[in-house]
Design a protein around this motif. Structure first.
Motif, short mmCIF file in Angstrom:
data_model
loop_
_atom_site.label_atom_id
_atom_site.label_comp_id
_atom_site.label_asym_id
_atom_site.label_seq_id
_atom_site.Cartn_x
_atom_site.Cartn_y
_atom_site.Cartn_z
N TYR A 94 0.83 -1.20 0.00
CA TYR A 94 0.00 0.00 0.00
C TYR A 94 0.87 1.25 0.00
O TYR A 94 1.91 1.31 0.68
CB TYR A 94 -0.89 0.05 1.24
N CYS A 95 0.40 2.24 -0.70
CA CYS A 95 1.04 3.54 -0.71
C CYS A 95 0.28 4.47 0.23
O CYS A 95 -0.96 4.40 0.30
CB CYS A 95 1.01 4.07 -2.14
N LYS A 96 0.99 5.32 0.92
CA LYS A 96 0.35 6.31 1.79
C LYS A 96 0.93 7.69 1.53
O LYS A 96 2.14 7.84 1.34
CB LYS A 96 0.56 5.96 3.27
N ALA A 97 0.06 8.69 1.54
CA ALA A 97 0.49 10.08 1.38
C ALA A 97 -0.01 10.89 2.58
O ALA A 97 -1.15 10.74 3.00
CB ALA A 97 -0.05 10.67 0.09
N GLU A 98 0.88 11.71 3.11
CA GLU A 98 0.55 12.56 4.25
C GLU A 98 0.36 13.99 3.71
O GLU A 98 1.31 14.60 3.24
CB GLU A 98 1.67 12.52 5.27
N ILE A 99 -0.88 14.45 3.80
CA ILE A 99 -1.21 15.77 3.26
C ILE A 99 -1.87 16.57 4.37
O ILE A 99 -2.96 16.24 4.82
CB ILE A 99 -2.13 15.66 2.04
N VAL A 100 -1.16 17.63 4.78
CA VAL A 100 -1.59 18.46 5.92
C VAL A 100 -1.71 17.52 7.12
O VAL A 100 -0.73 16.92 7.53
CB VAL A 100 -2.88 19.21 5.60
N LEU A 101 -2.88 17.39 7.69
CA LEU A 101 -3.04 16.52 8.86
C LEU A 101 -3.74 15.21 8.51
O LEU A 101 -4.12 14.44 9.41
CB LEU A 101 -3.84 17.25 9.93
N ASN A 102 -3.88 14.94 7.23
CA ASN A 102 -4.61 13.75 6.80
C ASN A 102 -3.68 12.71 6.17
O ASN A 102 -2.61 13.04 5.68
CB ASN A 102 -5.69 14.14 5.78
N GLU A 103 -4.13 11.49 6.20
CA GLU A 103 -3.42 10.39 5.55
C GLU A 103 -4.34 9.78 4.49
O GLU A 103 -5.52 9.55 4.75
CB GLU A 103 -3.03 9.30 6.55
N TYR A 104 -3.78 9.51 3.34
CA TYR A 104 -4.53 8.92 2.24
C TYR A 104 -3.82 7.63 1.82
O TYR A 104 -2.59 7.58 1.74
CB TYR A 104 -4.62 9.88 1.06
N TRP A 105 -4.62 6.62 1.53
CA TRP A 105 -4.09 5.31 1.17
C TRP A 105 -4.57 4.89 -0.21
O TRP A 105 -5.68 5.21 -0.62
CB TRP A 105 -4.57 4.26 2.18
#
Length: 115
Positions: A94-105
């Motif tokens: 899985y890839c994860k991105a940290e954007i501001v205070l959120n995490e997206y998978w």
């Protein structure tokens, strides 16, 4: 809304290589950290590698010296070059991105290493 799409998984023999890619799209101002996680059957999802926006990397001990994480900030894309693959590397990546205070998978891409 942010979407992450992984690609590059597949079936490979032990000792082989694969390169995973993960592209982020949507309403993105700036992505902080990006990472790859692995979930083997019956096990919890674990960090494989992470890279900060400035390029600082960290790896799980089990992949040090074999895997390399990199990113292209202009393309909002992160890569994982996997060499000298072992059967224990098998799992859903899985890839994860940290954007501001959120995490997206992302949805995950399967990597299967045959011995």
């Amino acid at each position: 809304q942010v979407q992450l799409v992984e690609s590059g998984g597949g079936l490979v023999q032990a000792g082989g290589s694969l390169r995973l890619s993960c592209a982020a799209s949507g309403t993105i101002v700036s992505i902080n950290g990006m990472g790859w996680y692995r979930q083997a059957p019956g096990k919890q999802r674990q960090l494989v590698a992470r890279i900060s926006r400035s390029g600082i990397t960290n790896y799980a001990d089990s992949v040090k010296g074999r895997f390399t994480i990199s990113r292209d900030n202009a393309k909002n894309t992160v890569y994982l070059q996997m060499n000298s693959l072992k059967s224990e590397d098998t799992g859903l990546y899985y890839c994860k991105a940290e954007i501001v205070l959120n995490e997206y998978w992302g949805q995950g891409t399967q990597v299967t290493v045959s011995s």
